[in-house]
Design a protein around this motif. Structure first.
Motif, short mmCIF file in Angstrom:
data_model
loop_
_atom_site.label_atom_id
_atom_site.label_comp_id
_atom_site.label_asym_id
_atom_site.label_seq_id
_atom_site.Cartn_x
_atom_site.Cartn_y
_atom_site.Cartn_z
N ASP A 47 0.83 -1.21 0.00
CA ASP A 47 0.00 0.00 0.00
C ASP A 47 0.86 1.26 0.00
OD1 ASP A 47 -2.26 -1.54 0.05
OD2 ASP A 47 -2.51 -1.41 2.22
N ASP A 48 2.13 1.13 0.45
CA ASP A 48 3.02 2.28 0.53
C ASP A 48 3.66 2.61 -0.81
OD1 ASP A 48 2.45 2.35 3.22
OD2 ASP A 48 4.26 1.26 3.80
N TYR A 49 3.40 1.79 -1.84
CA TYR A 49 4.06 1.96 -3.13
C TYR A 49 3.03 2.14 -4.24
CZ TYR A 49 7.98 0.01 -0.53
OH TYR A 49 8.95 -0.20 0.39
N SER A 50 3.49 2.72 -5.35
CA SER A 50 2.63 2.82 -6.52
C SER A 50 2.46 1.42 -7.12
CB SER A 50 3.24 3.75 -7.57
OG SER A 50 4.36 3.13 -8.17
N ILE A 51 1.56 1.27 -8.06
CA ILE A 51 1.33 -0.02 -8.69
C ILE A 51 2.60 -0.52 -9.37
CG2 ILE A 51 0.08 -1.19 -10.55
CD1 ILE A 51 -2.35 0.52 -9.82
N ASP A 52 3.27 0.36 -10.12
CA ASP A 52 4.51 -0.05 -10.80
C ASP A 52 5.59 -0.46 -9.81
OD1 ASP A 52 3.45 0.36 -13.33
OD2 ASP A 52 4.18 2.43 -13.45
N GLU A 53 5.74 0.30 -8.72
CA GLU A 53 6.74 -0.05 -7.71
C GLU A 53 6.40 -1.38 -7.04
OE1 GLU A 53 8.21 4.30 -6.08
OE2 GLU A 53 6.26 3.55 -5.43
N SER A 54 5.11 -1.62 -6.82
CA SER A 54 4.68 -2.87 -6.20
C SER A 54 5.03 -4.05 -7.09
CB SER A 54 3.17 -2.86 -5.94
OG SER A 54 2.84 -1.83 -5.04
N PHE A 55 4.76 -3.94 -8.40
CA PHE A 55 5.10 -5.02 -9.31
C PHE A 55 6.61 -5.24 -9.37
CE2 PHE A 55 0.82 -4.43 -11.29
CZ PHE A 55 0.40 -5.73 -11.09
N ASP A 56 7.37 -4.14 -9.31
CA ASP A 56 8.84 -4.27 -9.30
C ASP A 56 9.30 -5.04 -8.07
OD1 ASP A 56 9.02 -2.89 -11.68
OD2 ASP A 56 9.55 -0.97 -10.74
N LEU A 57 8.73 -4.73 -6.91
CA LEU A 57 9.10 -5.44 -5.67
C LEU A 57 8.75 -6.91 -5.75
CD1 LEU A 57 8.06 -2.91 -2.89
CD2 LEU A 57 10.37 -3.70 -3.40
N ILE A 58 7.57 -7.22 -6.25
CA ILE A 58 7.15 -8.61 -6.38
C ILE A 58 8.10 -9.34 -7.32
CG2 ILE A 58 5.35 -10.14 -7.28
CD1 ILE A 58 3.33 -7.99 -6.22
N HIS A 59 8.46 -8.69 -8.42
CA HIS A 59 9.38 -9.31 -9.38
C HIS A 59 10.73 -9.60 -8.72
CE1 HIS A 59 11.40 -10.20 -13.12
NE2 HIS A 59 12.32 -9.32 -12.80
N ILE A 60 11.24 -8.65 -7.95
CA ILE A 60 12.53 -8.84 -7.27
C ILE A 60 12.46 -10.01 -6.29
CG2 ILE A 60 14.11 -7.82 -5.59
CD1 ILE A 60 13.48 -5.09 -6.99
N PHE A 61 11.41 -10.06 -5.48
CA PHE A 61 11.31 -11.09 -4.44
C PHE A 61 11.04 -12.48 -4.99
CE2 PHE A 61 9.89 -7.52 -1.46
CZ PHE A 61 11.18 -7.35 -0.99
N THR A 62 10.54 -12.56 -6.21
CA THR A 62 10.22 -13.88 -6.77
C THR A 62 11.24 -14.36 -7.79
OG1 THR A 62 8.77 -12.84 -8.40
CG2 THR A 62 7.74 -13.64 -6.36
N ARG A 63 12.30 -13.59 -8.00
CA ARG A 63 13.35 -14.03 -8.92
C ARG A 63 14.08 -15.24 -8.33
NH1 ARG A 63 16.58 -8.81 -9.41
NH2 ARG A 63 18.15 -10.28 -8.73
N ASP A 64 14.49 -16.13 -9.18
CA ASP A 64 15.20 -17.33 -8.74
C ASP A 64 16.56 -17.00 -8.13
OD1 ASP A 64 13.16 -19.02 -9.50
OD2 ASP A 64 14.02 -19.40 -11.48
N ASP A 65 17.20 -15.93 -8.60
CA ASP A 65 18.54 -15.62 -8.11
C ASP A 65 18.54 -14.64 -6.94
OD1 ASP A 65 17.68 -13.49 -9.65
OD2 ASP A 65 19.65 -13.07 -10.49
N PHE A 66 17.35 -14.29 -6.42
CA PHE A 66 17.28 -13.37 -5.29
C PHE A 66 17.78 -14.07 -4.04
CE2 PHE A 66 15.10 -11.32 -1.70
CZ PHE A 66 15.48 -10.01 -1.92
N ILE A 67 18.63 -13.40 -3.28
CA ILE A 67 19.20 -13.99 -2.06
C ILE A 67 18.51 -13.39 -0.84
CG2 ILE A 67 21.30 -14.23 -0.69
CD1 ILE A 67 22.87 -13.95 -3.34
N TRP A 68 17.88 -14.26 -0.06
CA TRP A 68 17.21 -13.82 1.16
C TRP A 68 18.24 -13.68 2.26
CZ3 TRP A 68 12.35 -12.34 0.63
CH2 TRP A 68 11.63 -12.84 -0.45
N ASN A 69 18.18 -12.59 3.01
CA ASN A 69 19.12 -12.38 4.13
C ASN A 69 18.67 -13.11 5.35
OD1 ASN A 69 20.77 -10.77 2.59
ND2 ASN A 69 19.61 -8.91 3.07
#
Length: 69
Positions: A47-69
Protein backbone atom coordinates in the motif's frame (compact mmCIF):
# COMPACT_ATOMS: atom_id res chain seq x y z
CA UNK A 1 -18.32 -15.69 -18.49
CA UNK A 2 -17.55 -17.31 -21.87
CA UNK A 3 -20.52 -19.65 -21.47
CA UNK A 4 -22.71 -16.60 -20.77
CA UNK A 5 -21.60 -14.98 -24.03
CA UNK A 6 -22.02 -18.18 -26.04
CA UNK A 7 -25.42 -19.07 -24.63
CA UNK A 8 -26.76 -15.50 -24.67
CA UNK A 9 -29.05 -16.63 -21.85
CA UNK A 10 -29.36 -13.21 -20.30
CA UNK A 11 -28.77 -14.58 -16.79
CA UNK A 12 -26.77 -11.55 -15.67
CA UNK A 13 -27.21 -12.39 -11.97
CA UNK A 14 -25.70 -15.83 -12.54
CA UNK A 15 -22.80 -14.27 -14.44
CA UNK A 16 -22.11 -11.85 -11.58
CA UNK A 17 -22.17 -14.72 -9.06
CA UNK A 18 -19.81 -16.81 -11.21
CA UNK A 19 -17.34 -13.93 -11.57
CA UNK A 20 -17.37 -13.29 -7.81
CA UNK A 21 -16.90 -16.99 -7.04
CA UNK A 22 -14.04 -17.40 -9.53
CA UNK A 23 -12.37 -14.18 -8.37
CA UNK A 24 -12.43 -15.33 -4.74
CA UNK A 25 -11.01 -18.70 -5.78
CA UNK A 26 -8.15 -16.95 -7.62
CA UNK A 27 -7.45 -14.73 -4.60
CA UNK A 28 -7.16 -17.80 -2.34
CA UNK A 29 -4.78 -19.48 -4.79
CA UNK A 30 -2.61 -16.36 -5.01
CA UNK A 31 -2.47 -15.98 -1.22
CA UNK A 32 -1.42 -19.61 -0.87
CA UNK A 33 1.24 -19.20 -3.55
CA UNK A 34 2.64 -16.00 -2.03
CA UNK A 35 2.68 -17.52 1.45
CA UNK A 36 4.93 -20.27 0.12
CA UNK A 37 7.19 -17.87 -1.81
CA UNK A 38 7.94 -15.11 0.68
CA UNK A 39 9.50 -15.95 4.06
CA UNK A 40 7.32 -15.31 7.09
CA UNK A 41 9.74 -12.82 8.63
CA UNK A 42 9.64 -10.59 5.54
CA UNK A 43 6.72 -8.23 5.42
CA UNK A 44 6.20 -5.66 2.69
CA UNK A 45 3.23 -3.32 2.72
CA UNK A 46 2.49 -2.74 -0.95
CA UNK A 47 0.00 0.00 0.00
CA UNK A 48 3.02 2.28 0.53
CA UNK A 49 4.06 1.96 -3.13
CA UNK A 50 2.63 2.82 -6.52
CA UNK A 51 1.33 -0.02 -8.69
CA UNK A 52 4.51 -0.05 -10.80
CA UNK A 53 6.74 -0.05 -7.71
CA UNK A 54 4.68 -2.87 -6.20
CA UNK A 55 5.10 -5.02 -9.31
CA UNK A 56 8.84 -4.27 -9.30
CA UNK A 57 9.10 -5.44 -5.67
CA UNK A 58 7.15 -8.61 -6.38
CA UNK A 59 9.38 -9.31 -9.38
CA UNK A 60 12.53 -8.84 -7.27
CA UNK A 61 11.31 -11.09 -4.44
CA UNK A 62 10.22 -13.88 -6.77
CA UNK A 63 13.35 -14.03 -8.92
CA UNK A 64 15.20 -17.33 -8.74
CA UNK A 65 18.54 -15.62 -8.11
CA UNK A 66 17.28 -13.37 -5.29
CA UNK A 67 19.20 -13.99 -2.06
CA UNK A 68 17.21 -13.82 1.16
CA UNK A 69 19.12 -12.38 4.13
Amino acid sequence: TISFIKSNSGDLEGLIDAIAKNTNRLIRKQRTWFRKQIPVDLEVCLDDYSIDESFDLIHIFTRDDFIWN
